[in-house]
Scaffold this motif. Structure first.
Motif, short mmCIF file in Angstrom:
data_model
loop_
_atom_site.label_atom_id
_atom_site.label_comp_id
_atom_site.label_asym_id
_atom_site.label_seq_id
_atom_site.Cartn_x
_atom_site.Cartn_y
_atom_site.Cartn_z
N ASN A 199 6.14 -1.11 -4.94
CA ASN A 199 5.57 -0.86 -3.83
C ASN A 199 4.22 0.04 -4.15
O ASN A 199 3.52 0.27 -2.99
N VAL A 253 0.92 1.56 -4.56
CA VAL A 253 -0.57 0.92 -4.38
C VAL A 253 -1.75 1.75 -5.14
O VAL A 253 -2.37 1.50 -5.85
N ARG A 309 2.13 4.39 -1.17
CA ARG A 309 2.92 3.11 -1.44
C ARG A 309 2.91 2.26 0.21
O ARG A 309 2.50 2.87 1.11
N LYS A 310 3.22 0.89 0.09
CA LYS A 310 3.37 0.33 1.11
C LYS A 310 4.47 0.64 2.11
O LYS A 310 5.53 1.17 1.70
N THR A 356 0.66 -2.95 10.67
CA THR A 356 0.43 -2.48 9.27
C THR A 356 0.66 -3.65 8.51
O THR A 356 0.08 -4.07 7.65
N TYR A 361 -1.65 -5.83 5.81
CA TYR A 361 -1.43 -6.20 4.36
C TYR A 361 -1.51 -7.61 4.07
O TYR A 361 -2.33 -8.02 3.13
N TRP A 372 -1.25 3.14 4.33
CA TRP A 372 0.14 3.39 3.16
C TRP A 372 0.76 4.76 3.52
O TRP A 372 0.16 5.66 4.06
#
Ligand SMILES: CC(C)(COP(=O)(O)OP(=O)(O)OC[C@H]1O[C@@H](n2cnc3c(N)ncnc32)[C@H](O)[C@@H]1OP(=O)(O)O)[C@@H](O)C(=O)NCCC(=O)NCCS
Length: 168
Positions: free
Chosen positions: A3, A5, A14-15, A53, A57, A65
């Motif tokens: 996850n 980024v 991260r997501k 959010t 994505y 994030w």
């Protein structure tokens, strides 16, 4: 699938996931952190935020994030790139909200700088903005520290908002 980024010296971005509700509520239920927002958020609004959010994505390869301590995994805040309307045009904004217990450590600046690089290098953006309440000094300082300059004042969300921007 990871996850993650982005990573920086101290941070992992991260997501966001549905199970970040408790993390996000730490910020959204804090009146001081939400001082420049219309109100604090409850669980329903926080869930809407997570859905917004996740849609970002999917639709634009961007979004806020979750920022964690790279070593410990501790939740610190959120930072990322979100689409915003500025005087009828769609712009990409770097947004940042951190939990109060970690303010003043340079985390927002470090995360926002990584997002700026990601926006220009990976997403091939040519301009990135930050929209700050004119009285939100910590926020305008982060924008300035990442190389943005005040471009103009607009009227948005029922108040005066400073548009900070950087272009390549
Ligand atoms: C705006 C906000 C994200 C700033 O977060 P932060 O993590 O405290 O920001 P930073 O730590 O990067 O910068 C704050 C201070 O840390 C200092 N700092 C300490 N170590 C630092 C480092 N290694 N690098 C950069 N700055 C550092 C900076 O000098 C700065 O001090 P100054 O503002 O007095 O000059 C935070 O106040 C917040 O979440 N507010 C609520 C939500 C919000 O209003 N978001 C903005 C919406 S537009």
């Amino acid at each position: 699938m990871s996850n993650t980024v982005l990573t920086t010296k101290r941070l992992t971005l991260r997501k966001m996931r549905h199970d970040d509700m408790k993390n996000l509520m730490e910020i959204f239920s804090d009146r001081e952190a939400m001082r420049y927002y219309p109100s604090t958020k409850g669980e329903k609004e926080t869930n809407d935020w997570i859905e917004w959010t996740l849609a970002n994505y999917e639709n634009d390869r961007v979004g806020l994030w979750i920022v964690e301590d790279k070593k410990t995994g501790e939740f610190l805040g959120q930072c990322g790139i979100v689409p915003q309307e500025v005087e009828g045009r769609s712009e990409m904004e770097i947004g940042y909200l951190f939990t109060r217990r970690v303010w003043g450590n340079g985390y927002a600046t470090e995360a926002a700088l990584a997002c700026k690089k990601f926006g220009f290098d990976q997403l091939k953006l040519t301009k990135i903005v930050s929209l700050c309440d004119i009285y939100n000094t910590p926020s305008t300082k982060v924008a300035e520290r990442i190389g943005m300059r005040r471009e103009k004042i607009i009227y948005k969300w029922g108040k005066e908002i400073a548009v900070y921007s950087v272009s390549i």
